[in-house]
Scaffold this motif. Structure first.
Motif, PDB file in Angstrom:
ATOM      1  N   ARG A 224       0.880  -1.156  -0.115  1.00 32.29           N
ATOM      2  CA  ARG A 224       0.090   0.206  -0.537  1.00 32.29           C
ATOM      3  C   ARG A 224       1.014   1.390  -0.153  1.00 32.29           C
ATOM      4  O   ARG A 224       2.106   1.077   0.319  1.00 32.29           O
ATOM      5  CB  ARG A 224      -0.549  -0.335   1.077  1.00 32.29           C
ATOM      6  CG  ARG A 224      -1.667  -1.405   1.470  1.00 32.29           C
ATOM      7  CD  ARG A 224      -2.556  -1.169  -0.015  1.00 32.29           C
ATOM      8  NE  ARG A 224      -3.766  -1.659   0.165  1.00 32.29           N
ATOM      9  CZ  ARG A 224      -4.731  -2.411   1.029  1.00 32.29           C
ATOM     10  NH1 ARG A 224      -5.061  -1.583   1.972  1.00 32.29           N
ATOM     11  NH2 ARG A 224      -5.069  -3.426   0.844  1.00 32.29           N
TER      12      ARG A 224
ATOM     13  N   LEU B 172      -9.825  -8.653   6.055  1.00 33.11           N
ATOM     14  CA  LEU B 172     -10.199  -8.282   5.502  1.00 33.11           C
ATOM     15  C   LEU B 172     -10.447  -6.233   6.150  1.00 33.11           C
ATOM     16  O   LEU B 172     -10.067  -5.362   5.629  1.00 33.11           O
ATOM     17  CB  LEU B 172     -11.211  -7.904   4.549  1.00 33.11           C
ATOM     18  CG  LEU B 172     -10.807  -9.032   3.255  1.00 33.11           C
ATOM     19  CD1 LEU B 172     -12.391  -8.710   2.079  1.00 33.11           C
ATOM     20  CD2 LEU B 172      -9.957  -8.493   2.366  1.00 33.11           C
TER      21      LEU B 172
ATOM     22  N   VAL C 201      -2.667  -0.191   8.843  1.00 37.17           N
ATOM     23  CA  VAL C 201      -3.289  -0.380   6.962  1.00 37.17           C
ATOM     24  C   VAL C 201      -4.092   1.458   6.630  1.00 37.17           C
ATOM     25  O   VAL C 201      -3.313   1.426   5.554  1.00 37.17           O
ATOM     26  CB  VAL C 201      -3.720  -1.365   6.884  1.00 37.17           C
ATOM     27  CG1 VAL C 201      -4.027  -1.556   4.601  1.00 37.17           C
ATOM     28  CG2 VAL C 201      -2.733  -2.717   8.199  1.00 37.17           C
ATOM     29  N   SER C 202      -5.016   1.279   7.118  1.00 43.24           N
ATOM     30  CA  SER C 202      -6.262   2.202   6.941  1.00 43.24           C
ATOM     31  C   SER C 202      -4.925   3.430   6.542  1.00 43.24           C
ATOM     32  O   SER C 202      -5.945   4.469   6.325  1.00 43.24           O
ATOM     33  CB  SER C 202      -6.981   2.609   8.047  1.00 43.24           C
ATOM     34  OG  SER C 202      -6.194   2.797   9.103  1.00 43.24           O
ATOM     35  N   GLY C 203      -4.055   3.590   7.391  1.00 44.24           N
ATOM     36  CA  GLY C 203      -3.889   4.991   7.522  1.00 44.24           C
ATOM     37  C   GLY C 203      -4.205   6.130   8.802  1.00 44.24           C
ATOM     38  O   GLY C 203      -3.497   7.086   8.510  1.00 44.24           O
ATOM     39  N   PHE C 204      -5.024   5.231   9.822  1.00 45.32           N
ATOM     40  CA  PHE C 204      -5.427   5.637  10.902  1.00 45.32           C
ATOM     41  C   PHE C 204      -5.278   4.227  11.774  1.00 45.32           C
ATOM     42  O   PHE C 204      -5.598   3.955  11.852  1.00 45.32           O
ATOM     43  CB  PHE C 204      -6.590   6.401  10.591  1.00 45.32           C
ATOM     44  CG  PHE C 204      -7.618   5.506  10.295  1.00 45.32           C
ATOM     45  CD1 PHE C 204      -8.292   5.066  10.912  1.00 45.32           C
ATOM     46  CD2 PHE C 204      -8.185   6.377   9.384  1.00 45.32           C
ATOM     47  CE1 PHE C 204      -9.442   4.563  10.356  1.00 45.32           C
ATOM     48  CE2 PHE C 204      -9.308   5.769   8.352  1.00 45.32           C
ATOM     49  CZ  PHE C 204      -9.729   5.045   9.214  1.00 45.32           C
TER      50      PHE C 204
ATOM     51  N   ALA D 204      -6.968  -5.545   6.384  1.00 48.68           N
ATOM     52  CA  ALA D 204      -6.304  -5.080   5.274  1.00 48.68           C
ATOM     53  C   ALA D 204      -7.015  -4.052   4.809  1.00 48.68           C
ATOM     54  O   ALA D 204      -6.670  -3.420   3.777  1.00 48.68           O
ATOM     55  CB  ALA D 204      -6.897  -6.046   4.335  1.00 48.68           C
ATOM     56  N   ASP D 205      -8.153  -3.579   5.565  1.00 51.71           N
ATOM     57  CA  ASP D 205      -8.455  -1.702   5.122  1.00 51.71           C
ATOM     58  C   ASP D 205      -9.452  -2.467   4.356  1.00 51.71           C
ATOM     59  O   ASP D 205      -9.190  -1.655   2.790  1.00 51.71           O
ATOM     60  CB  ASP D 205      -7.714  -0.643   5.213  1.00 51.71           C
ATOM     61  CG  ASP D 205      -8.636   0.589   5.182  1.00 51.71           C
ATOM     62  OD1 ASP D 205      -9.563   0.903   5.960  1.00 51.71           O
ATOM     63  OD2 ASP D 205      -8.437   1.475   4.432  1.00 51.71           O
ATOM     64  N   ASP D 206      -9.448  -3.392   3.846  1.00 50.46           N
ATOM     65  CA  ASP D 206     -10.661  -3.783   2.090  1.00 50.46           C
ATOM     66  C   ASP D 206     -12.373  -3.908   2.776  1.00 50.46           C
ATOM     67  O   ASP D 206     -12.572  -4.840   1.750  1.00 50.46           O
ATOM     68  CB  ASP D 206      -9.924  -4.522   1.509  1.00 50.46           C
ATOM     69  CG  ASP D 206      -9.448  -4.306  -0.211  1.00 50.46           C
ATOM     70  OD1 ASP D 206      -9.159  -2.769   0.376  1.00 50.46           O
ATOM     71  OD2 ASP D 206      -8.404  -4.722  -0.405  1.00 50.46           O
ATOM     72  N   GLU D 207     -12.052  -4.210   4.502  1.00 53.38           N
ATOM     73  CA  GLU D 207     -13.609  -4.416   5.284  1.00 53.38           C
ATOM     74  C   GLU D 207     -13.523  -3.450   5.603  1.00 53.38           C
ATOM     75  O   GLU D 207     -12.912  -3.066   6.584  1.00 53.38           O
ATOM     76  CB  GLU D 207     -14.403  -5.658   5.539  1.00 53.38           C
ATOM     77  CG  GLU D 207     -15.125  -6.104   5.527  1.00 53.38           C
ATOM     78  CD  GLU D 207     -15.531  -7.773   6.311  1.00 53.38           C
ATOM     79  OE1 GLU D 207     -15.615  -8.160   4.572  1.00 53.38           O
ATOM     80  OE2 GLU D 207     -15.463  -8.059   7.429  1.00 53.38           O
ATOM     81  N   PRO D 208     -15.068  -2.853   5.994  1.00 52.78           N
ATOM     82  CA  PRO D 208     -15.016  -1.972   7.184  1.00 52.78           C
ATOM     83  C   PRO D 208     -15.374  -2.829   8.295  1.00 52.78           C
ATOM     84  O   PRO D 208     -15.390  -4.420   8.200  1.00 52.78           O
ATOM     85  CB  PRO D 208     -16.638  -0.606   6.999  1.00 52.78           C
ATOM     86  CG  PRO D 208     -17.359  -1.364   5.664  1.00 52.78           C
ATOM     87  CD  PRO D 208     -15.881  -2.885   5.280  1.00 52.78           C
TER      88      PRO D 208
END
Lengths: 475, 434
Positions: free
Chosen positions: A42, A79, A126-129, A82-86
């Motif tokens: 990422r 996920l 991963v999300s940046g936060f 992986a920040d690919d799911e809320p």
């Protein structure tokens, strides 16, 4: 050092990982370090916070323009990490532990819990936060008669673990990412490095009292905020052992004093506690601009959650000492054993303690005798298999305490015990044996007669009884 | 405390019943709580009934949103037009509801992605600001008109259309048909993770689309989204073959029954073409949708009841999403299946007067109405779609577009013609799981 003269002010921030499952998904809280099952990369971008400003600390990382590689495992990261799911529902177990901790710290609870996004773009999230929520505020602890204010308790997500840092790419392991983390911040009202160490130890004890914390290296971390007159606020991160706090803080004070002496400016900064007690520069201090609401998580009203506040480990220890007569050392061992084995000494004390068996003797068998015999024999002793019947025999006086080691040895070697072998002899049998030994050793000193009698009756007769009978027949 | 007037963005000192004093910027309120952003950055909610006193404090440090001013580099040869329709790629936090909503000004987006300026001069325009789920034929026409208008500017090398992802592939199919022989690339771009977060996929999707436009000779309508979970490459999918295959992942869009058109490696500035461009030789013409046309989609399943079909009687067209090769429950086996006769007779009657076509809910693979007798019965009844591998969404859009622009008989004939690359004659081995 005279800390009062230096204008020394110090605050403590404690991070404690919670066991169970992750804060916002169903993945188990397991930290792994073996070869990953999958990898993804990422890039993170600094984005404006609620007030429209980009946070300085966030920008510092963005300028590096790095690629982040994340390593994950199929069974412990999904996920969400992986920040690919809320995020899913917040873990009720973690939330309850946070509320319990707020009570133990004498805090006020917020009326409504709102998770925030704390912008962190060094790649560790991963999300940046990092998702984080204020749970309690305005609390205090009393340590050695001094009241130290505790400003805040937050429930947040643990960050990913650095595997490797490179020029263009940093690699992280995401198995740790998302594990619930309690962040406790005291007011800067600690007056000496030694007091800081004591407060850290006390809060650590409270955390363990919840029974919900992760154990092992890195599961609890202390950050220390310090300032002195003419210096600047410094956050020292990454103490693995709170006992090192006084040494590291003293070194940092010396570093700042040196800069002040050389008339150089001391910058506000975040520094890392290095193994040799010195500190190194990490990044500028983050500001409030990096916080904005986590809109994927609905606000929680804590009033609806029932809080059952546990007795603290310190109080439980004092109970074992005062009510059951255990030594402090044995009490500490007992509490450690309890938390590892989900066991209660008190219950067994109430059940088995008698004129034949003291609580200390019970604790001694389980905590000292059993492990030492196991070690000596090179075998494992599953004490819970034998404990109840063994304690019952001892309690009723059918087996002498002096036979305990032999019983444990037999259990270690054979995996089972025939208790009848160790039954105490009745008085007439003991008297017959004593009489015989006395007559065989006419004229010998009492000590020798007693020794021979005990050797023959080893573990099968009460020592006092033997002694009385020896005296009677020697006369 | 009852009905106190807090002003958003102003700072207050609040006294609570338990004598504690809190200071923070007012963010929002509900009927019960007041939310303040504390100095630490945390938002905390306080019950209104616990607030005994409050006072505004002047704080010059509170900064307002900074307006981003657009910058154009006229020296650059290429010009890209960005048309906005809202969606996650243009999302901002709504502090009154606490939700992420599509509510961004076009300038904000350009300000957020300054790299765009290095590629081309960028112009941006808001067409509409609606969630993609609310889109309909009216909006497709609106977008078509905006594009027709933009084509008058010969300097425009291509158009990026920002769009919510939920119905992105319906819009791409609609524009593919409506814009016949479009002479430039039109690239639809969405994002699965909102652009307010550092990990958003929006940046790479947008920049890859811009890079493609300025470096390609291809024209037509495409979708540009992540190729996989990595922020490394994007795929360019033909507007008529793409489907949203995941509700949350950034690589949700996949090419169905065909290879992706190209992959774009923005970081290394490389385009890798996997397929030939669909033919766009010919004269450009805009053939809009008839906004009154009604086409439905009926999904077959075990236990389908004839009553479910009845409401579609007055529709102009129907897409049947069958099971397997393209089947519906039309067999009469026993008493419990008696009503299946009604399903078949509805299909027959509808096909006689309107247009009916079959797709498959297996998503991948081709419809074949010749293998089993129910399939043959459906084909005999006049159901179209035999031997085609059109995905349901594209079939729906194509049928509506054909009925908008052609007679019923022409539409029936053209449904089986490969107009925009929506049909492939060969089912290649490697296309599954691409």
């Amino acid at each position: 050092m005279n800390y009062e003269e230096l204008g020394f002010k110090c605050g403590l921030e404690i991070h404690q990982q919670l066991s169970g499952k992750k804060l916002f998904c169903e993945c188990p809280a397991i930290i792994r370090k073996d070869a990953p099952d999958f990898v993804f990369t990422r890039r993170l971008r600094a984005s404006a916070g609620e007030t429209g400003n980009v946070d300085l600390a966030a920008l510092h990382e963005h300028r590096k323009g790095k690629v982040f590689e994340y390593q994950g495992y199929f069974d412990s990261s999904c996920l969400v990490e992986a920040d690919d799911e809320p995020p899913h529902y917040v873990s009720m177990e973690a939330l309850e532990t946070a509320l319990v901790m707020a009570k133990l710290l004498n805090m006020k609870l917020v009326d409504s819990i709102q998770f925030m996004r704390k912008t962190v773009i060094d790649g560790s999230n991963v999300s940046g936060f990092q998702r984080t929520a204020l749970i309690g505020y305005d609390g205090f602890v009393e340590v050695k008669g001094r009241k130290i204010n505790v400003d805040s308790l937050c429930l947040e997500e643990e960050a990913a673990q650095v595997v490797k840092r490179g020029k263009d790419k940093d690699t992280y392991n995401i198995s740790r990412l998302g594990i619930p983390l309690l962040e406790i911040a005291t007011a800067p009202s600690i007056t000496s490095p030694e007091e800081c160490r004591k407060v850290a130890g006390y809060i650590g004890m409270l955390l363990r009292s919840t029974g919900k914390v992760m154990r092992g290296i890195g599961s609890i971390r202390q950050d220390v905020n310090i300032s002195i007159k003419g210096g600047a606020r410094t956050e020292i991160k990454g103490f693995q052992d709170y006992k090192n706090i006084p040494k590291v803080v003293d070194y940092e004070i010396e570093r700042q004093l040196k800069l002040i002496k050389e008339k150089k400016k001391v910058e506000e900064s975040v520094r890392k506690a290095e193994p040799d007690h010195i500190t190194s520069y990490l990044r500028p201090m983050p500001g409030a601009d990096r916080m904005y609401p986590e809109t994927d998580v609905e606000t929680i009203i804590p009033g609806t959650v029932e809080i059952d506040v546990p007795i603290t480990l310190e109080n439980r220890k004092m109970k074992l000492v005062k009510e059951y007569g255990l030594s402090e050392d044995l009490a500490v061992l007992a509490l450690k054993f309890e938390s590892r084995n989900n066991y209660s000494f008190e219950k067994d004390f109430e059940k088995y303690a008698s004129e034949n068996l003291s609580p200390t003797a019970i604790a001694d068998i389980i905590l000292i005798k059993a492990p030492s015999i196991a070690k000596k024999e090179g075998k494992e002793i599953s004490i819970f298999k034998i404990k109840d019947s063994f304690l019952e025999e001892l309690s009723r006086g059918r087996i002498a305490l002096s036979a305990a080691n032999d019983v444990l040895k037999e259990f270690a070697v054979r995996g089972k015990v025939e208790f009848e072998k160790y039954d105490l002899l009745d008085e007439s049998k003991i008297e017959r044996i004593v009489k015989r030994i006395v007559s065989e050793n006419k004229g010998a000193p009492r000590g020798l007669v007693m020794g021979k009698a005990m050797q023959e009756l080893k573990g099968r007769a009460n020592g006092k009884k033997v002694s009385d009978l020896v005296s009677k027949h020697l006369r | 405390m009852e009905d106190k007037d807090f002003v958003q963005g102003k700072k207050y000192v609040v006294k609570l019943k338990d004598k504690s004093v809190m200071e923070g910027v007012f963010v929002s309120e509900t009927s019960i709580h007041v939310f303040l952003k504390l100095k630490s950055g945390y938002n905390a909610g306080f019950e209104k009934k616990n607030i005994t006193e409050y006072k505004e404090v002047v704080d010059r440090k509170i900064s307002r949103d900074k307006k981003v001013t657009k910058k154009y580099d006229s020296k650059k040869l290429h010009k890209i037009l960005i048309l906005h329709t809202g969606g996650t790629i243009a999302s901002k936090v709504d502090y009154s509801t606490g939700a992420v909503t599509p509510r961004f000004s076009p300038e904000d987006l350009v300000g957020m992605y300054p790299e765009l300026m290095d590629l081309a001069s960028v112009e941006s325009k808001l067409v509409s600001n609606i969630p993609s789920d609310d889109m309909n034929f009216h909006h497709y026409n609106m977008l078509g008109k905006s594009i027709v208008e933009a084509l008058k500017d010969k300097k425009i090398k291509g158009i990026i259309l920002t769009h919510g992802t939920d119905t992105l592939h319906y819009t791409s199919a609609a524009l593919s048909f409506a814009l016949e022989c479009v002479p430039i690339p039109i690239v639809l771009v969405g994002s699965q993770r909102s652009s307010d977060r550092p990990s958003s996929d929006a940046a790479l999707n947008l920049l890859s689309a811009a890079y493609f436009i300025t470096n390609t000779k291809s024209s037509g309508v495409y979708i540009c989204m992540h190729e996989n979970m990595n922020d490394e490459k994007c795929v360019l999918l033909k507007g008529v073959n793409a489907k949203k295959m995941h509700s949350t992942r950034r690589d949700a869009f996949k090419s169905i029954n065909t290879k992706p058109f190209a992959t774009i490696d923005f970081n290394n500035k490389k385009i890798d073409y996997k397929d030939e461009a669909s033919s766009t030789h010919g004269n450009f013409s805009f053939k809009p949708f008839n906004e009154k046309i009604r086409v439905g989609i009926i999904r077959s399943r075990p236990g389908l009841a004839p009553e479910e079909l009845k409401p579609y009687e007055k529709f102009d067209g129907l897409v049947l999403e069958g099971t397997g090769l393209g089947h519906f429950p039309i067999g009469f086996i026993d008493k419990s299946t008696e009503h299946n006769k009604e399903i078949l007779s509805f299909i027959k009657d509808f096909a006689d007067k309107k247009v009916l076509c079959m797709t498959t809910q297996t998503i991948r693979g081709r419809v074949n109405l010749s293998v089993y007798s129910p399939g043959r019965a459906l084909k005999e009844a006049g159901v179209l779609g035999h031997d085609l591998d059109i995905i349901t969404e594209t079939a729906y859009v194509k049928l509506a577009w054909l009925l908008s622009n052609y007679s019923r008989n022409e539409a029936k004939k053209l449904y089986h013609a490969n107009l925009r690359g929506e049909i492939s004659k060969r089912s290649e081995v490697e296309e599954y799981e691409l």
